[in-house]
Design a protein around this motif. Structure first.
Motif, PDB file in Angstrom:
ATOM      1  N   VAL A 138     -45.950  -2.116  11.691  1.00  5.72           N
ATOM      2  CA  VAL A 138     -46.528  -3.345  11.171  1.00  5.72           C
ATOM      3  C   VAL A 138     -45.500  -4.088  10.315  1.00  5.72           C
ATOM      4  O   VAL A 138     -45.235  -5.277  10.518  1.00  5.72           O
ATOM      5  N   TYR A 139     -44.896  -3.349   9.374  1.00  9.94           N
ATOM      6  CA  TYR A 139     -43.968  -4.017   8.455  1.00  9.94           C
ATOM      7  C   TYR A 139     -42.731  -4.546   9.189  1.00  9.94           C
ATOM      8  O   TYR A 139     -42.043  -5.435   8.683  1.00  9.94           O
ATOM      9  N   ARG A 140     -42.435  -3.984  10.331  1.00 13.26           N
ATOM     10  CA  ARG A 140     -41.281  -4.467  11.089  1.00 13.26           C
ATOM     11  C   ARG A 140     -41.516  -5.894  11.592  1.00 13.26           C
ATOM     12  O   ARG A 140     -40.570  -6.635  11.839  1.00 13.26           O
ATOM     13  N   ARG A 141     -42.757  -6.249  11.777  1.00 11.43           N
ATOM     14  CA  ARG A 141     -43.048  -7.569  12.363  1.00 11.43           C
ATOM     15  C   ARG A 141     -43.586  -8.586  11.373  1.00 11.43           C
ATOM     16  O   ARG A 141     -43.440  -9.780  11.570  1.00 11.43           O
ATOM     17  N   TRP A 142     -44.261  -8.107  10.347  1.00 13.33           N
ATOM     18  CA  TRP A 142     -44.816  -9.026   9.364  1.00 13.33           C
ATOM     19  C   TRP A 142     -44.428  -8.564   7.972  1.00 13.33           C
ATOM     20  O   TRP A 142     -44.340  -7.354   7.722  1.00 13.33           O
ATOM     21  N   SER A 143     -44.244  -9.533   7.092  1.00 17.92           N
ATOM     22  CA  SER A 143     -43.775  -9.175   5.756  1.00 17.92           C
ATOM     23  C   SER A 143     -44.877  -8.572   4.905  1.00 17.92           C
ATOM     24  O   SER A 143     -44.590  -7.901   3.915  1.00 17.92           O
TER      25      SER A 143
END
Lengths: 195, 195, 195, 195
Positions: free
Chosen positions: A52-57
């Motif tokens: 998740v964090y890879r795509r959204w901050s």
DNA sequence: TCATAATCGAGACGGTACGTCCGGTCTTTCA
DNA sequence: TGAAAGACCGGACGTACCGTCTCGATTATGA
């Protein structure tokens, strides 16, 4: 003519992307924006938190994409009168805000965006941009018809329309009257018309 | 005929109340609404957490009282025209929202209120009530002058005014122009005037 | 008579092997055993993680090879007395443990080996084997000289020597005295000598 | 004569302390030291993680207290001979290390202690202290009997004994022979006896 | 010459643990 | 009884690693 750099490593799995978006939308509706956590989204999507964090901050960006990505392929309204055009525009705005996910997400989303300068800048460019584009066209046509002045302040009107709908939906809530869009359109269009 | 319940035990220390309010206002400005925690407020006020919870149900109510308790003893504007009256009303609304504490607190506050049905009900009755009272008087006078219809929807106008100011200040931000109140007043008053 | 299977595909690059070993040794010294991760080793060696896992089962095996692969080509000590021989043997043992990499790696390495039955079996066969071979020769000569009994328990003595050095270096630490090897050699040799 | 400062706030619940210790001991035995996490301990003890961190700095300190807090109220051995005394001492050392929890915890525990300078200092003062106290008394009596020199190095002998037992138990494992303590005692006592 | 096959660097993947922070409650002592 | 202090349980945070996987590219062998 710089081409995108050649992709290296394993490409991101689009199924993860979609699973996360669906899980987010579902969670926001079920438990609300505040209680929606990245961890819960990841677990529900069957995905690691890093994915998740890879795509959204963070939560704000994720929920925004999950809830407010309307393809907006509807044609720009052209009813012949400013009031009519504004009414159609407001109708779609109301519809978007009235969605279960929209109602649940909007207040918290705006709060998180407002609190982060980096995100704040995106409100105009992403959140309001589609509506503004349409409004500009509507205003152009109205100006050509002589209904309004050519320098009518688009941003001010846009803030007023969006703000009015937001306050009505998010804070008063409970199914806005079907007349809302029409009433608002009438009031605002009269307010900016010449004479 | 309600006799006050006989006070038992140690009375609440009014200095605690004030210390908590000041600490809250200061924290909201310094670290923002989201990062303001009850624990930090209590520590800064030199007070136990229970002393806070004993008086307020949570962060939203506490911050609301700390930031938006304007005594509002200013006289209701009476400039002779609807536009002028609305301009004065909006001026004070803008001033309230433009406060450092107001700007920092408002988006998060609205989000927390909107998320909790019990709090949500208070938005109209507490948050918007003072403005509404004034607006009703302004409308009455305008109706008597024949400027507007007697059944002009106060709530709709109020939502529009507040929403417009909120969107402009909190989300677009960066010091609203001094003309904002005047522009809005002109647009809306024209929008609801007869003819 | 197992002939090696005919190698197919791209052969492993020996430079990767060496780069990984060097990176591992450097990292262990710089950040310690616990903070040494396979990912960090791979990044530092300019190598993919799989390239590491293809050659070693995990951190323990990798660090073991990087830190404790003494070619041990020194001749087996033959000073004429058991005490002298043990002193020489212990000297080299102390030297090995006292290395920056050795001190940093040993405790964590033993812990990881002890926790995994498969690795645990290798402690005797790989870690202690070289010392044991030498000790057996030393004991043989001492037995022929009549200094010790022929059935002196090699393993027990070896565990005692290694354990004593390990505890002193790794846990009490701080630069062992130069006399350590001599003192230990004297004590243990007296302890197992006849009479 | 500084008296302890008067306790303020809610005192720590001793039942939490005990529940955490039990959960830790059980987990170490069941899953091993490496797989024992603070989170799992807290969950098993029915306790929040903060409640654990409030009392112990980390896993090493917690496991140490859970596994190696022998009240050690056994009398100091006095068999009349150094060999006998050492045998008894070693017996208890072996028993402590041979515990399921002891065997599971020791290697990882020593590794974590060795990696942290602050913890490292406690090994002598806490981990080995009880044994050292007893060994000093044993040595005093032996010196008075003329068995050993008065300046026999206690620490060296202690490291040797503990190291030997540790290596044997932790690394060779699988139920040490009952003779181990006796053999070691005989070897070491002969090694330090006069003549 | 071309198919087959293993290795390479890169990095995404699902999981798990980290140690910190809050929320809201509870339990002390002191006033 | 109120108040300050602070412990209590639960849970979310964002980061780091684990060991596996999937890419495109490279480099060997064998047909």
């Amino acid at each position: 003519m710089s081409s995108s750099p050649p992709p290296r490593g394993r490409p991101r799995d689009p199924r993860s992307h979609e699973a996360i978006i669906s899980a987010t939308a579902a969670l926001v509706v079920e438990v609300g924006y505040a209680a929606t956590s990245i961890g819960a989204v990841a677990a529900r999507a069957g995905v690691g938190k890093d994915t998740v964090y890879r795509r959204w901050s963070g939560k704000a960006e994720l929920v925004f994409e999950a809830v407010f990505t309307t393809t907006d392929d509807a044609p720009i309204p052209d009813t012949g009168t400013l009031t009519g055009d504004l009414a159609v525009l407001l109708e779609s705005l109301v519809d978007e805000f009235r969605t279960p996910a929209g109602t649940a997400a909007l207040p918290g989303l705006l709060a998180d965006f407002a609190a982060d300068p980096a995100l704040k800048a995106r409100i105009r460019t992403h959140f309001l941009a589609p509506s503004k584009d349409r409004l500009v066209v509507i205003f152009d046509r109205a100006a050509q018809r002589g209904e309004i002045a050519a320098d009518t302040p688009v941003n001010l009107v846009l803030d007023t329309l969006a703000g009015a709908v937001f306050f009505h939906i998010a804070l008063v809530g409970e199914s806005p009257t079907p007349q809302l869009a029409g009433q608002l359109a009438a009031m605002i269009s009269r307010g900016i018309q010449i004479r």
